[in-house]
Motif scaffolding. Structure first.
Motif, PDB file in Angstrom:
ATOM      1  N   GLU A 220     -10.206  -7.735   6.356  1.00 27.74           N
ATOM      2  CA  GLU A 220      -8.810  -7.303   6.498  1.00 27.74           C
ATOM      3  C   GLU A 220      -8.477  -7.154   7.988  1.00 27.74           C
ATOM      4  OE1 GLU A 220      -6.608  -3.973   4.247  1.00 27.74           O
ATOM      5  OE2 GLU A 220      -6.813  -3.161   6.283  1.00 27.74           O
TER       6      GLU A 220
ATOM      7  N   THR B 234      -2.286  -6.988   6.780  1.00 30.37           N
ATOM      8  CA  THR B 234      -1.472  -5.883   6.275  1.00 30.37           C
ATOM      9  C   THR B 234       0.009  -6.081   6.621  1.00 30.37           C
ATOM     10  OG1 THR B 234      -1.744  -4.493   8.223  1.00 30.37           O
ATOM     11  CG2 THR B 234      -3.405  -4.257   6.494  1.00 30.37           C
ATOM     12  N   TYR B 235       0.848  -5.293   5.945  1.00 28.62           N
ATOM     13  CA  TYR B 235       2.309  -5.465   6.027  1.00 28.62           C
ATOM     14  C   TYR B 235       2.955  -4.100   6.194  1.00 28.62           C
ATOM     15  CZ  TYR B 235       6.922  -6.881   4.045  1.00 28.62           C
ATOM     16  OH  TYR B 235       8.247  -7.140   3.801  1.00 28.62           O
TER      17      TYR B 235
ATOM     18  N   THR C 170       4.841  -5.162   0.482  1.00 27.93           N
ATOM     19  CA  THR C 170       5.125  -3.874  -0.181  1.00 27.93           C
ATOM     20  C   THR C 170       6.546  -3.798  -0.730  1.00 27.93           C
ATOM     21  OG1 THR C 170       5.984  -2.693   1.750  1.00 27.93           O
ATOM     22  CG2 THR C 170       3.595  -2.727   1.495  1.00 27.93           C
TER      23      THR C 170
ATOM     24  N   LEU D 295       1.992  -4.594  -3.314  1.00 28.09           N
ATOM     25  CA  LEU D 295       1.730  -3.160  -3.135  1.00 28.09           C
ATOM     26  C   LEU D 295       2.986  -2.320  -3.291  1.00 28.09           C
ATOM     27  CD1 LEU D 295      -0.204  -3.859   0.113  1.00 28.09           C
ATOM     28  CD2 LEU D 295      -1.266  -2.598  -1.772  1.00 28.09           C
TER      29      LEU D 295
ATOM     30  N   GLY E  37       3.318   0.417  -1.482  1.00 33.57           N
ATOM     31  CA  GLY E  37       3.603   0.786  -0.098  1.00 33.57           C
ATOM     32  C   GLY E  37       3.847   2.282   0.023  1.00 33.57           C
TER      33      GLY E  37
ATOM     34  N   ALA F  54       4.240  -1.468  -7.531  1.00 31.42           N
ATOM     35  CA  ALA F  54       3.665  -2.790  -7.289  1.00 31.42           C
ATOM     36  C   ALA F  54       3.904  -3.724  -8.475  1.00 31.42           C
ATOM     37  CB  ALA F  54       2.169  -2.641  -7.014  1.00 31.42           C
TER      38      ALA F  54
ATOM     39  N   GLY G  57      -6.459  -1.503  -6.216  1.00 31.25           N
ATOM     40  CA  GLY G  57      -7.071  -0.605  -7.199  1.00 31.25           C
ATOM     41  C   GLY G  57      -7.764   0.546  -6.488  1.00 31.25           C
TER      42      GLY G  57
ATOM     43  N   GLU H 215      -1.702   9.945  -6.014  1.00 34.26           N
ATOM     44  CA  GLU H 215      -0.564  10.504  -6.782  1.00 34.26           C
ATOM     45  C   GLU H 215      -0.812  10.514  -8.286  1.00 34.26           C
ATOM     46  OE1 GLU H 215       2.664   7.957  -5.595  1.00 34.26           O
ATOM     47  OE2 GLU H 215       2.330   8.536  -3.509  1.00 34.26           O
ATOM     48  N   SER H 216      -1.934   9.955  -8.745  1.00 35.00           N
ATOM     49  CA  SER H 216      -2.165   9.858 -10.186  1.00 35.00           C
ATOM     50  C   SER H 216      -2.602  11.194 -10.772  1.00 35.00           C
ATOM     51  CB  SER H 216      -3.280   8.855 -10.481  1.00 35.00           C
ATOM     52  OG  SER H 216      -2.783   7.587 -10.330  1.00 35.00           O
TER      53      SER H 216
ATOM     54  N   ASP I   8      -4.631   6.429 -14.116  1.00 32.78           N
ATOM     55  CA  ASP I   8      -4.497   5.445 -13.050  1.00 32.78           C
ATOM     56  C   ASP I   8      -5.038   4.080 -13.508  1.00 32.78           C
ATOM     57  OD1 ASP I   8      -3.645   4.944 -10.414  1.00 32.78           O
ATOM     58  OD2 ASP I   8      -5.705   4.952  -9.706  1.00 32.78           O
TER      59      ASP I   8
ATOM     60  N   ILE J  57      -2.699   2.453 -15.996  1.00 34.67           N
ATOM     61  CA  ILE J  57      -1.541   1.855 -15.305  1.00 34.67           C
ATOM     62  C   ILE J  57      -1.980   0.595 -14.548  1.00 34.67           C
ATOM     63  CG2 ILE J  57       0.034   2.210 -13.354  1.00 34.67           C
ATOM     64  CD1 ILE J  57       0.521   5.005 -14.415  1.00 34.67           C
TER      65      ILE J  57
ATOM     66  N   LYS K 169      -0.643  -3.292 -14.772  1.00 39.92           N
ATOM     67  CA  LYS K 169      -0.225  -4.048 -13.580  1.00 39.92           C
ATOM     68  C   LYS K 169      -0.891  -5.436 -13.593  1.00 39.92           C
ATOM     69  CE  LYS K 169      -1.491  -2.053  -9.404  1.00 39.92           C
ATOM     70  NZ  LYS K 169      -1.372  -1.050  -8.321  1.00 39.92           N
TER      71      LYS K 169
ATOM     72  N   MET L  40      -7.999  -5.797  -5.500  1.00 40.15           N
ATOM     73  CA  MET L  40      -8.660  -5.474  -4.231  1.00 40.15           C
ATOM     74  C   MET L  40      -8.728  -3.958  -4.176  1.00 40.15           C
ATOM     75  SD  MET L  40      -9.743  -6.773  -1.473  1.00 40.15           S
ATOM     76  CE  MET L  40      -8.998  -8.376  -1.261  1.00 40.15           C
TER      77      MET L  40
HETATM   78  P1  FAD Z   1       1.667   1.337  -7.266  1.00 43.09           P
HETATM   79  O1  FAD Z   1       0.967   0.351  -8.126  1.00 43.09           O
HETATM   80  O2  FAD Z   1       3.141   1.397  -7.338  1.00 43.09           O
HETATM   81  O3  FAD Z   1       1.035   2.764  -7.630  1.00 43.09           O
HETATM   82  C1  FAD Z   1       1.428   3.944  -6.947  1.00 43.09           C
HETATM   83  C2  FAD Z   1       1.264   5.137  -7.891  1.00 43.09           C
HETATM   84  O4  FAD Z   1       2.180   5.018  -8.972  1.00 43.09           O
HETATM   85  C3  FAD Z   1      -0.112   5.244  -8.542  1.00 43.09           C
HETATM   86  O5  FAD Z   1      -0.388   6.618  -8.729  1.00 43.09           O
HETATM   87  C4  FAD Z   1       0.060   4.564  -9.886  1.00 43.09           C
HETATM   88  O6  FAD Z   1      -0.868   5.048 -10.860  1.00 43.09           O
HETATM   89  C5  FAD Z   1       1.499   4.914 -10.215  1.00 43.09           C
HETATM   90  N1  FAD Z   1       2.190   3.845 -10.967  1.00 43.09           N
HETATM   91  C6  FAD Z   1       2.122   2.514 -10.728  1.00 43.09           C
HETATM   92  N2  FAD Z   1       2.905   1.851 -11.594  1.00 43.09           N
HETATM   93  C7  FAD Z   1       3.476   2.786 -12.380  1.00 43.09           C
HETATM   94  C8  FAD Z   1       4.368   2.725 -13.455  1.00 43.09           C
HETATM   95  N3  FAD Z   1       4.860   1.544 -13.888  1.00 43.09           N
HETATM   96  N4  FAD Z   1       4.764   3.884 -14.045  1.00 43.09           N
HETATM   97  C9  FAD Z   1       4.298   5.085 -13.608  1.00 43.09           C
HETATM   98  N5  FAD Z   1       3.425   5.201 -12.591  1.00 43.09           N
HETATM   99  C10 FAD Z   1       3.029   4.069 -11.983  1.00 43.09           C
HETATM  100  N6  FAD Z   1       0.319   0.027   2.443  1.00 43.09           N
HETATM  101  C11 FAD Z   1       1.168  -0.601   3.289  1.00 43.09           C
HETATM  102  O7  FAD Z   1       2.247  -0.067   3.585  1.00 43.09           O
HETATM  103  N7  FAD Z   1       0.870  -1.836   3.812  1.00 43.09           N
HETATM  104  C12 FAD Z   1      -0.289  -2.489   3.509  1.00 43.09           C
HETATM  105  O8  FAD Z   1      -0.537  -3.589   3.997  1.00 43.09           O
HETATM  106  C13 FAD Z   1      -1.218  -1.848   2.620  1.00 43.09           C
HETATM  107  N8  FAD Z   1      -2.367  -2.454   2.260  1.00 43.09           N
HETATM  108  C14 FAD Z   1      -3.187  -1.861   1.329  1.00 43.09           C
HETATM  109  C15 FAD Z   1      -4.328  -2.551   0.890  1.00 43.09           C
HETATM  110  C16 FAD Z   1      -5.162  -1.978  -0.072  1.00 43.09           C
HETATM  111  C17 FAD Z   1      -6.383  -2.741  -0.552  1.00 43.09           C
HETATM  112  C18 FAD Z   1      -4.867  -0.686  -0.595  1.00 43.09           C
HETATM  113  C19 FAD Z   1      -5.777  -0.055  -1.618  1.00 43.09           C
HETATM  114  C20 FAD Z   1      -3.750   0.000  -0.168  1.00 43.09           C
HETATM  115  C21 FAD Z   1      -2.886  -0.573   0.787  1.00 43.09           C
HETATM  116  N9  FAD Z   1      -1.721   0.070   1.213  1.00 43.09           N
HETATM  117  C22 FAD Z   1      -0.859  -0.561   2.097  1.00 43.09           C
HETATM  118  C23 FAD Z   1      -1.415   1.425   0.741  1.00 43.09           C
HETATM  119  C24 FAD Z   1      -0.583   1.401  -0.556  1.00 43.09           C
HETATM  120  O9  FAD Z   1       0.700   0.880  -0.300  1.00 43.09           O
HETATM  121  C25 FAD Z   1      -0.507   2.845  -1.051  1.00 43.09           C
HETATM  122  O10 FAD Z   1      -1.767   3.268  -1.501  1.00 43.09           O
HETATM  123  C26 FAD Z   1       0.556   3.133  -2.074  1.00 43.09           C
HETATM  124  O11 FAD Z   1       0.650   4.558  -2.209  1.00 43.09           O
HETATM  125  C27 FAD Z   1       0.261   2.620  -3.461  1.00 43.09           C
HETATM  126  O12 FAD Z   1       0.278   1.276  -3.553  1.00 43.09           O
HETATM  127  P2  FAD Z   1       0.038   0.568  -4.981  1.00 43.09           P
HETATM  128  O13 FAD Z   1       0.197  -0.857  -4.765  1.00 43.09           O
HETATM  129  O14 FAD Z   1      -1.191   1.060  -5.628  1.00 43.09           O
HETATM  130  O15 FAD Z   1       1.334   1.148  -5.756  1.00 43.09           O
END
Ligand code: FAD
Length: 293
Positions: free
Chosen positions: A17, A48-49, A79, A106, A108, A125, A145, A152-153, A159, A162, A166, A175
């Motif tokens: 990364e 990253t973004y 994101t 993501l 974000g 996401a 993952g 926040e879960s 988690d 959900i 996804k 990832m």
């Molecule tokens: P989501 O899948 O939306 O999940 C967020 C929370 O909401 C979780 O608690 C989940 O259980 C819950 N949730 C998800 N879907 C639902 C649903 N349909 N209903 C109810 N609850 C739900 N951030 C950046 O800004 N830029 C980056 O480049 C970046 N890269 C990352 C790379 C990796 C490998 C990881 C692990 C994280 C990265 N992050 C990045 C951080 C990430 O954006 C945060 O961790 C963010 O808080 C959650 O992203 P997510 O994709 O898991 O979101």
């Protein structure tokens, strides 16, 4: 969907990364380090973004430079924060024009509508996964993952449930967030398999390179660190400063990665922190131990 396809077809692999440096005057140094890591032949690199305030244009430009100048396949992070259909269309189309055909979708971190309604078409996401899968069928999609549970879960079980939904909305692989206790990863993989998921789960590994970077990352990402490991890093620092922490971090990462691969992980994604030396040494030594061949 080059990356998604290669993950399924490759043997044991490693990838890195990178984050786009905010200050463009540091890009030549970044590119020199990226070239050193590209020479190790990773399966792909992720970029990253928006993280840490970097601009989306910088992300696109770095993706393009790594792909075109170094020939590395790219997984571009993307994101939901502030996204509209138009901005997603533009970003993904521009990626595709540069030959990048995989995204990490993501949620974000940032200001989002508390109940997910009203403000944005893209909140979780999964919204991005569905949209991109429908509109850009040629694009491979990964999702993040959390083997230790997303901060926040309400529970790890929730988690994972959900996360599985996804994946079923069109994601090709997972990832993971960094973790230090491999039991979390294997338990996560087993629990997803119990829910019927067969998509690859790529473990994200952070080699500890300094006490200050470890503290910064842990405070930002919400993952946990075992107490004895953290105390070990502190002790190393007290004895020999950053150099001793590098040695300690190297030994730990080498053991963590070999254990992951020995027990069946498909590969490892290494959080490089845009530094080359530790990653070069890790990959060279692990290759010497018979991995990644
Ligand atoms: P989501 O899948 O939306 O999940 C967020 C929370 O909401 C979780 O608690 C989940 O259980 C819950 N949730 C998800 N879907 C639902 C649903 N349909 N209903 C109810 N609850 C739900 N951030 C950046 O800004 N830029 C980056 O480049 C970046 N890269 C990352 C790379 C990796 C490998 C990881 C692990 C994280 C990265 N992050 C990045 C951080 C990430 O954006 C945060 O961790 C963010 O808080 C959650 O992203 P997510 O994709 O898991 O979101």
């Amino acid at each position: 969907m080059q990356v998604a396809q290669n993950i399924n077809e490759a043997g044991q692999f490693f990838s890195f990364e990178f984050f786009p440096p905010k200050d463009k005057s540091t890009w030549p140094v970044f590119m020199e380090r990226a070239a050193r890591l590209a020479a190790l032949k990773p399966l792909f690199a992720s970029v990253t973004y928006g993280a840490g305030g970097t601009s989306h244009d910088n992300s696109l430009e770095i993706c393009s430079l790594l792909k075109k100048d170094m020939g590395i396949d790219i997984l571009a992070h993307l994101t939901c924060v502030g996204a509209s259909e138009q901005s997603i269309d533009e970003f993904v189309s521009r990626l595709c024009e540069t030959g990048v055909s995989d995204i990490l979708a993501l949620g974000g971190d940032g200001v989002k509508d508390a109940n997910g309604e009203g403000q944005s078409r893209f909140f979780h996401a999964s919204d991005l996964v569905e949209y991109v899968d429908d509109k850009f069928s040629e694009v491979g999609i990964a999702v993040a993952g959390y083997p230790g549970g997303h901060p926040e879960s309400p529970s790890i079980a929730k988690d994972i449930e959900i996360h599985n939904s996804k994946l079923s909305k069109g994601a090709d692989f997972t990832m993971t967030q960094l973790f230090f206790d491999n039991r979390l990863y294997f338990d996560y993989v087993d629990r997803l398999a119990e829910l019927g998921s067969t998509a690859p789960v790529i473990p994200g590994v952070l080699p500890i390179q300094s006490l200050s970077s470890l503290r910064r990352i842990m405070s930002l990402c919400g993952a946990g660190i075992p107490g004895d490991l953290y105390c070990g890093v502190e002790k190393a620092f007290e004895k020999g400063g950053d150099e001793a922490v590098m040695e300690f971090g190297f030994d730990f990462a080498r053991k963590q990665i070999s254990d992951l691969l020995d027990r069946g992980a498909p590969g490892v994604h290494i959080y490089s922190l845009n530094r080359a030396a530790m990653c070069e040494r890790l990959i060279t030594d692990l290759k010497g131990d018979g991995y990644f061949n």
